[in-house]
Design a protein around this motif. Structure first.
Motif, PDB file in Angstrom:
ATOM      1  N   ALA A  98       0.833  -1.198   0.000  1.00 25.02           N
ATOM      2  CA  ALA A  98       0.000   0.000   0.000  1.00 25.02           C
ATOM      3  C   ALA A  98       0.868   1.249   0.000  1.00 25.02           C
ATOM      4  O   ALA A  98       1.919   1.288   0.663  1.00 25.02           O
ATOM      5  N   ASN A  99       0.429   2.239  -0.740  1.00 23.44           N
ATOM      6  CA  ASN A  99       1.154   3.496  -0.798  1.00 23.44           C
ATOM      7  C   ASN A  99       0.200   4.629  -1.163  1.00 23.44           C
ATOM      8  O   ASN A  99      -0.920   4.388  -1.624  1.00 23.44           O
ATOM      9  N   TRP A 100       0.678   5.849  -0.978  1.00 19.69           N
ATOM     10  CA  TRP A 100      -0.163   7.007  -1.284  1.00 19.69           C
ATOM     11  C   TRP A 100      -0.393   7.162  -2.774  1.00 19.69           C
ATOM     12  O   TRP A 100      -1.465   7.586  -3.200  1.00 19.69           O
ATOM     13  N   ALA A 101       0.613   6.844  -3.571  1.00 17.53           N
ATOM     14  CA  ALA A 101       0.532   7.090  -5.008  1.00 17.53           C
ATOM     15  C   ALA A 101       0.659   5.791  -5.778  1.00 17.53           C
ATOM     16  O   ALA A 101       1.303   4.842  -5.324  1.00 17.53           O
ATOM     17  N   SER A 102       0.085   5.742  -6.958  1.00 20.29           N
ATOM     18  CA  SER A 102       0.139   4.561  -7.796  1.00 20.29           C
ATOM     19  C   SER A 102       1.536   4.395  -8.386  1.00 20.29           C
ATOM     20  O   SER A 102       2.141   5.352  -8.850  1.00 20.29           O
ATOM     21  N   SER A 103       1.993   3.161  -8.410  1.00 19.48           N
ATOM     22  CA  SER A 103       3.315   2.888  -8.953  1.00 19.48           C
ATOM     23  C   SER A 103       3.483   1.386  -9.126  1.00 19.48           C
ATOM     24  O   SER A 103       2.890   0.599  -8.385  1.00 19.48           O
ATOM     25  N   LEU A 104       4.303   0.981 -10.074  1.00 21.16           N
ATOM     26  CA  LEU A 104       4.695  -0.421 -10.202  1.00 21.16           C
ATOM     27  C   LEU A 104       6.116  -0.633  -9.686  1.00 21.16           C
ATOM     28  O   LEU A 104       6.706  -1.696  -9.893  1.00 21.16           O
ATOM     29  N   GLU A 105       6.646   0.384  -9.009  1.00 19.76           N
ATOM     30  CA  GLU A 105       7.977   0.283  -8.423  1.00 19.76           C
ATOM     31  C   GLU A 105       7.855  -0.029  -6.938  1.00 19.76           C
ATOM     32  O   GLU A 105       7.326   0.770  -6.163  1.00 19.76           O
ATOM     33  N   GLY A 106       8.371  -1.150  -6.537  1.00 17.79           N
ATOM     34  CA  GLY A 106       8.236  -1.579  -5.162  1.00 17.79           C
ATOM     35  C   GLY A 106       8.848  -0.618  -4.165  1.00 17.79           C
ATOM     36  O   GLY A 106       8.333  -0.456  -3.053  1.00 17.79           O
ATOM     37  N   ASP A 107       9.919   0.039  -4.554  1.00 19.62           N
ATOM     38  CA  ASP A 107      10.597   0.956  -3.622  1.00 19.62           C
ATOM     39  C   ASP A 107       9.707   2.135  -3.240  1.00 19.62           C
ATOM     40  O   ASP A 107       9.989   2.834  -2.269  1.00 19.62           O
ATOM     41  N   ASP A 108       8.648   2.371  -3.996  1.00 22.64           N
ATOM     42  CA  ASP A 108       7.745   3.484  -3.698  1.00 22.64           C
ATOM     43  C   ASP A 108       6.752   3.153  -2.585  1.00 22.64           C
ATOM     44  O   ASP A 108       6.068   4.041  -2.101  1.00 22.64           O
ATOM     45  N   TYR A 109       6.675   1.890  -2.196  1.00 22.81           N
ATOM     46  CA  TYR A 109       5.609   1.461  -1.302  1.00 22.81           C
ATOM     47  C   TYR A 109       6.043   1.445   0.154  1.00 22.81           C
ATOM     48  O   TYR A 109       7.139   0.994   0.485  1.00 22.81           O
ATOM     49  N   ALA A 110       5.107   1.901   1.009  1.00 25.07           N
ATOM     50  CA  ALA A 110       5.407   2.041   2.428  1.00 25.07           C
ATOM     51  C   ALA A 110       5.055   0.795   3.236  1.00 25.07           C
ATOM     52  O   ALA A 110       5.731   0.475   4.217  1.00 25.07           O
ATOM     53  N   TYR A 111       3.989   0.119   2.857  1.00 29.60           N
ATOM     54  CA  TYR A 111       3.472  -1.004   3.655  1.00 29.60           C
ATOM     55  C   TYR A 111       3.405  -2.265   2.803  1.00 29.60           C
ATOM     56  O   TYR A 111       2.933  -2.223   1.665  1.00 29.60           O
ATOM     57  N   TRP A 112       3.836  -3.371   3.411  1.00 33.14           N
ATOM     58  CA  TRP A 112       3.923  -4.644   2.701  1.00 33.14           C
ATOM     59  C   TRP A 112       3.347  -5.780   3.521  1.00 33.14           C
ATOM     60  O   TRP A 112       3.469  -5.799   4.744  1.00 33.14           O
ATOM     61  N   GLY A 113       2.751  -6.747   2.790  1.00 29.20           N
ATOM     62  CA  GLY A 113       2.407  -8.003   3.419  1.00 29.20           C
ATOM     63  C   GLY A 113       3.585  -8.953   3.365  1.00 29.20           C
ATOM     64  O   GLY A 113       4.651  -8.623   2.818  1.00 29.20           O
ATOM     65  N   ARG A 114       3.402 -10.152   3.903  1.00 30.31           N
ATOM     66  CA  ARG A 114       4.480 -11.136   3.950  1.00 30.31           C
ATOM     67  C   ARG A 114       4.493 -12.065   2.750  1.00 30.31           C
ATOM     68  O   ARG A 114       5.448 -12.816   2.563  1.00 30.31           O
ATOM     69  N   GLY A 115       3.430 -12.039   1.966  1.00 30.91           N
ATOM     70  CA  GLY A 115       3.427 -12.805   0.738  1.00 30.91           C
ATOM     71  C   GLY A 115       2.707 -14.137   0.831  1.00 30.91           C
ATOM     72  O   GLY A 115       2.514 -14.694   1.924  1.00 30.91           O
ATOM     73  N   THR A 116       2.306 -14.636  -0.332  1.00 28.97           N
ATOM     74  CA  THR A 116       1.686 -15.952  -0.441  1.00 28.97           C
ATOM     75  C   THR A 116       2.248 -16.627  -1.689  1.00 28.97           C
ATOM     76  O   THR A 116       2.422 -15.986  -2.732  1.00 28.97           O
ATOM     77  N   GLN A 117       2.544 -17.909  -1.569  1.00 29.76           N
ATOM     78  CA  GLN A 117       3.191 -18.632  -2.652  1.00 29.76           C
ATOM     79  C   GLN A 117       2.163 -19.076  -3.692  1.00 29.76           C
ATOM     80  O   GLN A 117       1.135 -19.669  -3.350  1.00 29.76           O
ATOM     81  N   VAL A 118       2.480 -18.827  -4.941  1.00 27.71           N
ATOM     82  CA  VAL A 118       1.692 -19.329  -6.070  1.00 27.71           C
ATOM     83  C   VAL A 118       2.608 -20.203  -6.917  1.00 27.71           C
ATOM     84  O   VAL A 118       3.682 -19.759  -7.338  1.00 27.71           O
ATOM     85  N   THR A 119       2.187 -21.430  -7.137  1.00 30.98           N
ATOM     86  CA  THR A 119       2.960 -22.363  -7.955  1.00 30.98           C
ATOM     87  C   THR A 119       2.078 -22.858  -9.088  1.00 30.98           C
ATOM     88  O   THR A 119       0.991 -23.391  -8.837  1.00 30.98           O
ATOM     89  N   VAL A 120       2.563 -22.676 -10.291  1.00 28.45           N
ATOM     90  CA  VAL A 120       1.824 -23.119 -11.478  1.00 28.45           C
ATOM     91  C   VAL A 120       2.606 -24.263 -12.103  1.00 28.45           C
ATOM     92  O   VAL A 120       3.706 -24.062 -12.641  1.00 28.45           O
ATOM     93  N   SER A 121       2.042 -25.440 -12.013  1.00 31.07           N
ATOM     94  CA  SER A 121       2.759 -26.619 -12.469  1.00 31.07           C
ATOM     95  C   SER A 121       1.775 -27.744 -12.734  1.00 31.07           C
ATOM     96  O   SER A 121       0.756 -27.862 -12.057  1.00 31.07           O
ATOM     97  N   SER A 122       2.136 -28.583 -13.705  1.00 26.43           N
ATOM     98  CA  SER A 122       1.312 -29.764 -13.972  1.00 26.43           C
ATOM     99  C   SER A 122       1.864 -30.971 -13.219  1.00 26.43           C
ATOM    100  O   SER A 122       1.290 -32.058 -13.302  1.00 26.43           O
TER     101      SER A 122
END
Length: 122
Positions: A98-122
């Protein structure tokens, strides 16, 4: 205290779909731009997409355009990432931020979650 918690990751076959959730506490998500980022093993973090404050605009990386969409449920203080037509190269840990302004640059963001794993495989 601000917390972002992602969920919904898992194992899916190529061509399948997943919906990730990002639930916030300590802040009102509608007041923030929300970005979804991903990082695969051995690769740099990539901004997948971003939804602006109050859902005015959405910005997509070319790698996910046409396959991934994002939406908000303000009543639940939650943002969703719908991923369709998944490919093995989409395998990564996915993070919301989450951040105040829109961006696709991670360094611009103030708040982060811890992540969730996505695996795409047959």
């Amino acid at each position: 205290q601000v917390q972002l918690v992602e969920s919904g990751g898992g194992l899916v076959q190529p061509g399948g779909s997943l919906r990730l959730s990002c639930v916030a506490s300590g802040l009102t998500l509608d007041y923030y731009a929300i970005g979804w980022f991903r990082q695969a093993p051995g690769k740099e973090r990539e901004g997948a997409l971003c939804i602006s404050k109050s859902s005015g605009n959405t910005y997509y990386a070319d790698s996910v355009k046409g396959r991934f969409t994002v939406s908000r449920d303000n009543a639940k203080n939650t943002v969703y990432l719908q991923m369709n037509s998944l490919k093995p190269e989409d395998t990564a840990v996915y993070y919301c931020a989450a951040n105040w302004a829109s961006s696709l640059e991670g360094d611009d963001y103030a708040y982060w979650g811890r992540g969730t794993q996505v695996t795409v495989s047959s």
